[in-house]
Design a protein around this motif. Structure first.
Motif, PDB file in Angstrom:
ATOM      1  N   PHE A 126       0.809  -1.214   0.000  1.00 47.23           N
ATOM      2  CA  PHE A 126       0.000   0.000   0.000  1.00 47.23           C
ATOM      3  C   PHE A 126       0.845   1.268   0.000  1.00 47.23           C
ATOM      4  N   ILE A 127       2.109   1.148   0.399  1.00 49.20           N
ATOM      5  CA  ILE A 127       3.016   2.295   0.391  1.00 49.20           C
ATOM      6  C   ILE A 127       4.174   1.950  -0.528  1.00 49.20           C
ATOM      7  N   THR A 128       4.396   2.799  -1.523  1.00 51.37           N
ATOM      8  CA  THR A 128       5.402   2.511  -2.543  1.00 51.37           C
ATOM      9  C   THR A 128       6.237   3.750  -2.818  1.00 51.37           C
ATOM     10  N   VAL A 129       7.538   3.566  -2.892  1.00 52.33           N
ATOM     11  CA  VAL A 129       8.433   4.629  -3.339  1.00 52.33           C
ATOM     12  C   VAL A 129       8.569   4.458  -4.850  1.00 52.33           C
ATOM     13  N   LEU A 130       8.162   5.475  -5.594  1.00 53.64           N
ATOM     14  CA  LEU A 130       8.257   5.408  -7.054  1.00 53.64           C
ATOM     15  C   LEU A 130       9.410   6.258  -7.542  1.00 53.64           C
ATOM     16  N   ILE A 131      10.369   5.605  -8.145  1.00 55.84           N
ATOM     17  CA  ILE A 131      11.497   6.305  -8.763  1.00 55.84           C
ATOM     18  C   ILE A 131      11.348   6.057 -10.257  1.00 55.84           C
ATOM     19  N   VAL A 132      10.927   7.110 -10.954  1.00 52.21           N
ATOM     20  CA  VAL A 132      10.488   6.964 -12.338  1.00 52.21           C
ATOM     21  C   VAL A 132      11.192   7.981 -13.228  1.00 52.21           C
ATOM     22  N   HIS A 133      11.622   7.549 -14.412  1.00 50.92           N
ATOM     23  CA  HIS A 133      12.140   8.490 -15.409  1.00 50.92           C
ATOM     24  C   HIS A 133      10.997   9.405 -15.830  1.00 50.92           C
ATOM     25  N   ASP A 134      11.296  10.692 -16.048  1.00 52.74           N
ATOM     26  CA  ASP A 134      10.209  11.627 -16.341  1.00 52.74           C
ATOM     27  C   ASP A 134       9.410  11.235 -17.580  1.00 52.74           C
ATOM     28  N   ALA A 135      10.035  10.631 -18.581  1.00 51.61           N
ATOM     29  CA  ALA A 135       9.310  10.222 -19.780  1.00 51.61           C
ATOM     30  C   ALA A 135       8.337   9.077 -19.505  1.00 51.61           C
ATOM     31  N   ASP A 136       8.538   8.355 -18.390  1.00 57.64           N
ATOM     32  CA  ASP A 136       7.696   7.208 -18.060  1.00 57.64           C
ATOM     33  C   ASP A 136       6.627   7.529 -17.027  1.00 57.64           C
ATOM     34  N   ILE A 137       6.610   8.756 -16.537  1.00 57.90           N
ATOM     35  CA  ILE A 137       5.673   9.108 -15.471  1.00 57.90           C
ATOM     36  C   ILE A 137       4.224   8.939 -15.917  1.00 57.90           C
ATOM     37  N   ALA A 138       3.849   9.561 -17.020  1.00 58.26           N
ATOM     38  CA  ALA A 138       2.447   9.486 -17.473  1.00 58.26           C
ATOM     39  C   ALA A 138       2.026   8.048 -17.766  1.00 58.26           C
ATOM     40  N   PRO A 139       2.808   7.278 -18.533  1.00 52.29           N
ATOM     41  CA  PRO A 139       2.383   5.889 -18.768  1.00 52.29           C
ATOM     42  C   PRO A 139       2.251   5.078 -17.473  1.00 52.29           C
ATOM     43  N   LEU A 140       3.166   5.291 -16.529  1.00 55.69           N
ATOM     44  CA  LEU A 140       3.096   4.546 -15.272  1.00 55.69           C
ATOM     45  C   LEU A 140       1.881   4.974 -14.450  1.00 55.69           C
ATOM     46  N   PHE A 141       1.672   6.273 -14.307  1.00 52.25           N
ATOM     47  CA  PHE A 141       0.520   6.756 -13.545  1.00 52.25           C
ATOM     48  C   PHE A 141      -0.785   6.269 -14.170  1.00 52.25           C
ATOM     49  N   ASN A 142      -0.878   6.331 -15.487  1.00 49.76           N
ATOM     50  CA  ASN A 142      -2.098   5.861 -16.167  1.00 49.76           C
ATOM     51  C   ASN A 142      -2.300   4.365 -15.955  1.00 49.76           C
ATOM     52  N   GLU A 143      -1.236   3.599 -16.021  1.00 46.79           N
ATOM     53  CA  GLU A 143      -1.329   2.153 -15.805  1.00 46.79           C
ATOM     54  C   GLU A 143      -1.756   1.846 -14.366  1.00 46.79           C
ATOM     55  N   LEU A 144      -1.198   2.566 -13.408  1.00 51.77           N
ATOM     56  CA  LEU A 144      -1.611   2.392 -12.013  1.00 51.77           C
ATOM     57  C   LEU A 144      -3.096   2.712 -11.856  1.00 51.77           C
ATOM     58  N   SER A 145      -3.521   3.800 -12.457  1.00 50.72           N
ATOM     59  CA  SER A 145      -4.931   4.203 -12.384  1.00 50.72           C
ATOM     60  C   SER A 145      -5.840   3.173 -13.052  1.00 50.72           C
ATOM     61  N   ASP A 146      -5.437   2.707 -14.237  1.00 54.14           N
ATOM     62  CA  ASP A 146      -6.238   1.704 -14.965  1.00 54.14           C
ATOM     63  C   ASP A 146      -6.373   0.406 -14.188  1.00 54.14           C
ATOM     64  N   ASN A 147      -5.421   0.137 -13.294  1.00 56.05           N
ATOM     65  CA  ASN A 147      -5.433  -1.078 -12.486  1.00 56.05           C
ATOM     66  C   ASN A 147      -5.922  -0.836 -11.062  1.00 56.05           C
ATOM     67  N   ASP A 148      -6.620   0.295 -10.871  1.00 53.49           N
ATOM     68  CA  ASP A 148      -7.181   0.636  -9.551  1.00 53.49           C
ATOM     69  C   ASP A 148      -6.133   0.647  -8.453  1.00 53.49           C
ATOM     70  N   ARG A 149      -4.928   1.168  -8.792  1.00 56.16           N
ATOM     71  CA  ARG A 149      -3.850   1.272  -7.814  1.00 56.16           C
ATOM     72  C   ARG A 149      -3.502   2.725  -7.521  1.00 56.16           C
ATOM     73  N   TRP A 150      -4.385   3.642  -7.839  1.00 57.94           N
ATOM     74  CA  TRP A 150      -4.131   5.059  -7.588  1.00 57.94           C
ATOM     75  C   TRP A 150      -5.200   5.590  -6.653  1.00 57.94           C
ATOM     76  N   GLY A 151      -4.782   6.431  -5.707  1.00 56.92           N
ATOM     77  CA  GLY A 151      -5.718   6.971  -4.716  1.00 56.92           C
ATOM     78  C   GLY A 151      -5.798   6.053  -3.512  1.00 56.92           C
TER      79      GLY A 151
END
Length: 127
Positions: free
Chosen positions: A35-60
Motif C-alpha cells: 500500500f506504500i510505494t516509493v516510485l522512482i520513475v524516469h520523467d518520460a515514463d511518469i504518465a504511462p506509469l501513472f495511467n497504468e496504475l490508475s487503470d489497475n485501480d492502484r491510484w488513490g
C-alpha cells in the motif's frame, strides 16, 4: 511494517520507454499487495506509469506513493500532463544547506534552521 518496526522492501523494475515492461511492473506491484510505494520513475515514463496504475485501480486511497525529483518539477507536470495525479501529493526533492545562502531564507526561524543545518553539513564534511 512488521512487528518490531522492521519493514519489507520489494524492488520492482521496469525498462524505460517500454510499455509492456511498465504494465508488468504494475502487475507485480498489484500482486505484492503493498500500500506504500516509493516510485522512482524516469520523467518520460511518469504518465504511462501513472495511467497504468490508475487503470489497475492502484491510484488513490488506500495506496500511497512517495515520489522523488521529476514528479514535482512544474515543467514535467505540465508537459507530461500528470497534474490530475500529482494534485494533493507531497514529494521529495534534492536539497542541501549549501544550495542557497542564509539571506535566501527571509523568515528568522527558517534562517536559524538553515544556519544549524549548514553547521552540521560543515562538521560532517570535516570528519
Amino acid at each position: 511494517i512488521h512487528p518490531g518496526g522492521t519493514f519489507e522492501v520489494s524492488p520492482i523494475a521496469y525498462t524505460s520507454g517500454d510499455t509492456e515492461s511498465i504494465k508488468s511492473a504494475v502487475t507485480q506491484l498489484k500482486l505484492s499487495d503493498k500500500f506504500i510505494t516509493v516510485l522512482i520513475v524516469h520523467d518520460a515514463d511518469i504518465a504511462p506509469l501513472f495511467n497504468e496504475l490508475s487503470d489497475n485501480d492502484r491510484w488513490g486511497y488506500p495506496f500511497y506513493y512517495i515520489g522523488v525529483d521529476a514528479w514535482f518539477d512544474d515543467t514535467v507536470i505540465e508537459t507530461r500532463d500528470i497534474a490530475k495525479f500529482t494534485q494533493g501529493y507531497m514529494g521529495t526533492a534534492p536539497w542541501g544547506s549549501h544550495m542557497l545562502k542564509s539571506e535566501d531564507y527571509i523568515h528568522k526561524d527558517i534562517q536559524q534552521i538553515y544556519n544549524e543545518s549548514h553547521t552540521q553539513y560543515e562538521l560532517f564534511n570535516n570528519l
